[in-house]
Enzyme design. Structure first.
Site, short mmCIF file in Angstrom:
data_model
loop_
_atom_site.label_atom_id
_atom_site.label_comp_id
_atom_site.label_asym_id
_atom_site.label_seq_id
_atom_site.Cartn_x
_atom_site.Cartn_y
_atom_site.Cartn_z
N GLU A 169 80.51 112.81 61.63
CA GLU A 169 79.48 113.17 62.61
C GLU A 169 80.21 113.81 63.79
O GLU A 169 80.88 113.12 64.55
CB GLU A 169 78.66 111.96 63.08
CG GLU A 169 77.55 112.40 64.02
CD GLU A 169 76.93 111.25 64.80
OE1 GLU A 169 76.22 111.55 65.78
OE2 GLU A 169 77.16 110.09 64.46
N CYS A 185 76.98 113.82 71.55
CA CYS A 185 77.30 114.92 70.62
C CYS A 185 76.06 115.70 70.21
O CYS A 185 76.16 116.86 69.82
CB CYS A 185 78.04 114.40 69.40
SG CYS A 185 77.11 113.23 68.40
#
Length: 295
Positions: A152, A186
């Site tokens: 990720e 993120c």
């Protein structure tokens, strides 16, 4: 409030979700069979992979440990967890709490272990959350053991507002997700496309929304930047943008960057261009470039 929402509520939600669905996930599932193999039948049987390594970053240190741990542990795996160097006190606390309930042979939290030592172990699966640069290193190291990897990674996530969508509703949603954890997320909006006719209205609404949400830079609900190097990098991004013609708009009245608090006020960047570092790098901070379009 943000810490409670993201680092407390979301991990609990992950655990509840696994407990609610585990019985269904464990059931064998039928699959079709080619006519060439009739009268055979197929079933998918869920099985543990083995030992799963979890590498968690510093920005949501509890959520990004507990959520993947819940899934891997629910699937019957054993787990080893490496937390970021900036999260070592929490890592030691979690280790001391978890070991009271779960044997370390099943879940091991490892304070002080280096990333290279951890990723080189022959895991049956590896989960990494972090930067693309670090992700490449993790994947390359894991390949030595043919370890499957789930990455990720960060990136430059765009947001596009269409002309027929209400500007006030767009501002409320986008600014909430952008400035949670001072933009250190993120999947935060990295830059924004607005219809040219809506830019001024968006700026005015942003001042009102952010000013009401964070009345001052000292607000306990507005997060600091993680460390001095990260703060310096963001200030350099701002200086580079200004030098190339960008207009930076502070959304907390009278508040400039504060090195002592390690805080940068939420900002919009107008008149940005592709050659600015703001548009080349993942920002990972409380600066939102706004680009306009005609059609």
């Amino acid at each position: 409030q943000e810490s409670k929402l993201v680092d407390v509520f979301l991990p609990l939600d992950s655990l509840r979700y696994c407990r609610k669905n585990l019985r269904k996930w464990m059931k064998p599932r039928r699959r079709g069979t080619s006519v060439w193999f009739a009268p055979a039948s197929n079933r998918v049987l869920a099985q543990p992979k083995g030992v799963v390594g979890i590498i968690a970053p510093w920005n949501y240190p509890l959520f990004l440990v507990v959520s993947p741990l819940a899934s891997a542990f629910a699937a019957g795996n054993r787990c080893m967890v490496k937390m970021a160097s900036h999260s070592q006190r929490l890592c030691r606390l979690l280790r001391d709490l978890v070991i009271q309930e779960i044997p370390e042979e099943q879940v091991a939290l490892l304070p002080g272990v280096s990333a290279s030592a951890f990723t080189s172990l022959p895991f049956d699966h590896l989960i990494f959350t972090g930067s693309p640069r670090s992700g490449r290193t993790v994947m390359k190291t894991a390949a030595e053991n043919l370890t499957p990897v789930t990455l990720e990674l960060g990136g430059k996530s765009p947001v596009i507002v269409l002309p027929d969508f209400p500007t006030d509703k767009a501002a409320e949603r986008i600014l909430h997700m952008k400035f949670v954890n001072a933009g250190q997320t993120c999947v935060a909006p990295d830059y924004l496309f607005l219809p040219e006719s809506q830019v001024d209205a968006f700026v005015g609404q942003a001042r009102s929304i952010v000013g009401g949400r964070y009345p001052s830079l000292e607000s306990a609900d507005y997060t600091s930047i993680i460390n001095e190097p990260a703060l310096t990098r963001l200030l350099e991004l701002m200086a580079d943008a200004r030098s190339k013609g960008a207009e930076l708009i502070q959304l907390i009245a009278g508040a400039g960057p504060n090195r002592e608090l390690r805080k940068i006020p939420p900002m919009l960047a107008l008149n940005v261009s592709d050659d600015m570092r703001l548009m080349q790098e993942e920002i990972f901070g409380p600066i939102l470039p706004v680009l306009s379009y005609e059609k």
